[in-house]
Motif scaffolding. Structure first.
Motif, short mmCIF file in Angstrom:
data_model
loop_
_atom_site.label_atom_id
_atom_site.label_comp_id
_atom_site.label_asym_id
_atom_site.label_seq_id
_atom_site.Cartn_x
_atom_site.Cartn_y
_atom_site.Cartn_z
N PRO A 80 0.83 -1.20 0.00
CA PRO A 80 0.00 0.00 0.00
C PRO A 80 0.87 1.26 0.00
N VAL A 81 0.35 2.30 -0.64
CA VAL A 81 1.04 3.59 -0.68
C VAL A 81 0.06 4.65 -0.22
N SER A 82 0.49 5.56 0.61
CA SER A 82 -0.38 6.66 1.02
C SER A 82 0.46 7.92 1.20
N THR A 83 0.29 8.87 0.30
CA THR A 83 1.04 10.13 0.39
C THR A 83 0.31 11.03 1.40
N PRO A 84 1.02 11.61 2.36
CA PRO A 84 0.33 12.50 3.30
C PRO A 84 -0.38 13.63 2.55
N ALA A 85 -1.66 13.86 2.92
CA ALA A 85 -2.49 14.82 2.19
C ALA A 85 -1.83 16.20 2.12
N HIS A 86 -1.11 16.59 3.19
CA HIS A 86 -0.54 17.93 3.19
C HIS A 86 0.65 18.08 2.24
N CYS A 87 1.14 16.95 1.72
CA CYS A 87 2.26 17.03 0.76
C CYS A 87 1.77 17.32 -0.66
N LEU A 88 0.50 17.04 -0.93
CA LEU A 88 0.04 17.12 -2.31
C LEU A 88 0.09 18.54 -2.91
N PRO A 89 -0.30 19.58 -2.16
CA PRO A 89 -0.19 20.93 -2.75
C PRO A 89 1.24 21.26 -3.18
N GLY A 90 2.21 20.82 -2.40
CA GLY A 90 3.61 21.05 -2.76
C GLY A 90 4.01 20.32 -4.03
N MET A 91 3.23 19.27 -4.37
CA MET A 91 3.50 18.51 -5.59
C MET A 91 2.69 19.07 -6.76
N GLY A 92 1.92 20.14 -6.50
CA GLY A 92 1.18 20.79 -7.58
C GLY A 92 -0.27 20.34 -7.72
N LEU A 93 -0.76 19.57 -6.75
CA LEU A 93 -2.12 19.03 -6.83
C LEU A 93 -2.96 19.64 -5.71
N VAL A 94 -3.97 20.44 -6.10
CA VAL A 94 -4.72 21.21 -5.09
C VAL A 94 -6.23 21.04 -5.30
N LEU A 95 -6.94 20.94 -4.18
CA LEU A 95 -8.41 20.82 -4.21
C LEU A 95 -9.04 22.12 -3.75
N VAL A 96 -10.05 22.58 -4.50
CA VAL A 96 -10.92 23.65 -4.01
C VAL A 96 -12.19 22.94 -3.53
N PRO A 97 -12.37 22.83 -2.22
CA PRO A 97 -13.45 21.97 -1.72
C PRO A 97 -14.84 22.58 -1.88
N GLU A 98 -15.83 21.71 -1.87
CA GLU A 98 -17.22 22.17 -1.85
C GLU A 98 -17.39 22.95 -0.54
N GLY A 99 -18.07 24.09 -0.59
CA GLY A 99 -18.18 24.90 0.63
C GLY A 99 -17.01 25.85 0.79
N ARG A 100 -15.96 25.61 -0.03
CA ARG A 100 -14.84 26.56 -0.23
C ARG A 100 -13.82 26.66 0.88
N GLY A 101 -14.20 26.39 2.14
CA GLY A 101 -13.20 26.38 3.21
C GLY A 101 -12.53 27.71 3.48
N ILE A 102 -13.26 28.79 3.28
CA ILE A 102 -12.72 30.14 3.53
C ILE A 102 -12.87 30.49 5.01
N PHE A 103 -11.92 31.28 5.54
CA PHE A 103 -12.02 31.73 6.93
C PHE A 103 -12.68 33.11 6.96
N PRO A 104 -13.94 33.20 7.39
CA PRO A 104 -14.69 34.45 7.27
C PRO A 104 -14.13 35.59 8.13
N GLU A 105 -13.45 35.25 9.23
CA GLU A 105 -12.92 36.29 10.13
C GLU A 105 -11.63 36.91 9.59
N LEU A 106 -10.96 36.20 8.69
CA LEU A 106 -9.71 36.73 8.13
C LEU A 106 -10.01 37.59 6.91
N THR A 107 -9.09 38.48 6.59
CA THR A 107 -9.28 39.32 5.40
C THR A 107 -9.07 38.47 4.14
N VAL A 108 -9.47 39.06 3.02
CA VAL A 108 -9.27 38.41 1.73
C VAL A 108 -7.78 38.10 1.54
N LYS A 109 -6.93 39.08 1.83
CA LYS A 109 -5.49 38.89 1.63
C LYS A 109 -4.95 37.78 2.55
#
Ligand code: ATP
Length: 250
Positions: A80-109
């Protein structure tokens, strides 16, 4: 033949007794937009979560840029192989999740900067930020506002913009049109199309707005209760009588 960037071979995912994905195989080639359409509960979100390692595979193999990133135990003795999920963005693979996962209290920037969490170089982060502002001028205008004050369409732009901060090569989008007015859905799809054409981004798009999604897609797959039942070019699927009846309103 175009280079395949993402390949799913015979993917099975189970939630206890629920067999959510039953042997799904699909490919995404470099520079393609591929859409996955399907009714509620067909398994679309589960498929994206499996690609990001957020749901374990009961069976099957997922390959990204010629590297096995997930592989279940198999009878033939493969390990079995399992790449840690947090490594994938660094490999160029990124998910924009349903519901978007935005932090409403933080600014846009601040939300955008979170998308660059892997980058240490401040100059690079600034460069990515400026590029995102070029793609989404409204985010620049609202950069110091709290994200909670954005409209639905702006939130979706922020979610895509945040994903772009890590300079992905493959973007997975889970229902980017969900809950948006038709004109805004169209705008989001235009941006996705532009990112694909001008930046060469490969996109796997999951969407219930089947018509719009198929219009921008090079190819599409239909997922029904955990199985791919149809596939073809975006136009072939738009013209397909079964797709018309089930997903395009007749
Ligand atoms: P939607 O468009 O409603 O998001 P979907 O096509 O994305 O639907 P999934 O959310 O992937 O479908 O769900 C596929 C199946 O797995 C459904 O039967 C669903 O009820 C089930 N399921 C999804 N997540 C879980 C979970 N965490 N635990 C148990 N069952 C789940």
């Amino acid at each position: 033949m175009k280079e395949v960037v993402l390949r799913l071979d015979n993917i099975h995912v189970r939630y206890g007794g629920i067999h959510a994905l039953k042997g799904v195989s699909l490919i995404l080639s470099k520079g393609e937009i591929v859409t996955l359409i399907g009714a509620n509960g067909a398994g679309k979100s589960t498929l994206l979560k499996a690609i990001m390692g957020l749901e374990p595979l009961a069976e099957g193999v997922i390959t990204y840029e010629n590297k096995v990133i997930f592989q279940a135990f198999s009878d033939s003795g493969e390990r079995p192989v399992s790449t840690p999920a947090h490594c994938l963005p660094g490999m160029g693979l990124v998910l924009v999740p349903e519901g978007r996962g935005i932090f409403p209290e933080l600014t846009v920037k601040e939300n955008l900067e979170m998308g660059a969490f892997l980058q240490r170089d401040k100059v690079n982060i600034q460069r990515s930020l400026e590029e995102v502002y070029e793609w989404f001028p409204v985010l620049k205008d609202r950069s110091s506002q709290r994200a909670g004050f954005l409209s639905g369409g702006e939130l979706q732009m922020l979610a895509i913009g945040r994903a772009m901060m890590s300079q992905p090569r493959v973007l997975l989008l889970d229902e980017p049109g969900l809950g948006l007015a038709p004109i805004m859905v169209q705008k989001i799809f235009e941006i996705i199309n532009k990112l694909n054409k001008e930046k060469g981004l490969s996109v796997l798009l999951v969407e219930q707005n089947a018509r719009q999604a198929l219009k921008v897609a090079d190819r599409g797959y239909v997922l029904e209760i955990g199985k791919i039942t149809l596939s073809g070019s975006g136009q072939d699927l738009l013209d397909n009588p079964e797709v018309k009846k089930a997903y395009l309103g007749g």
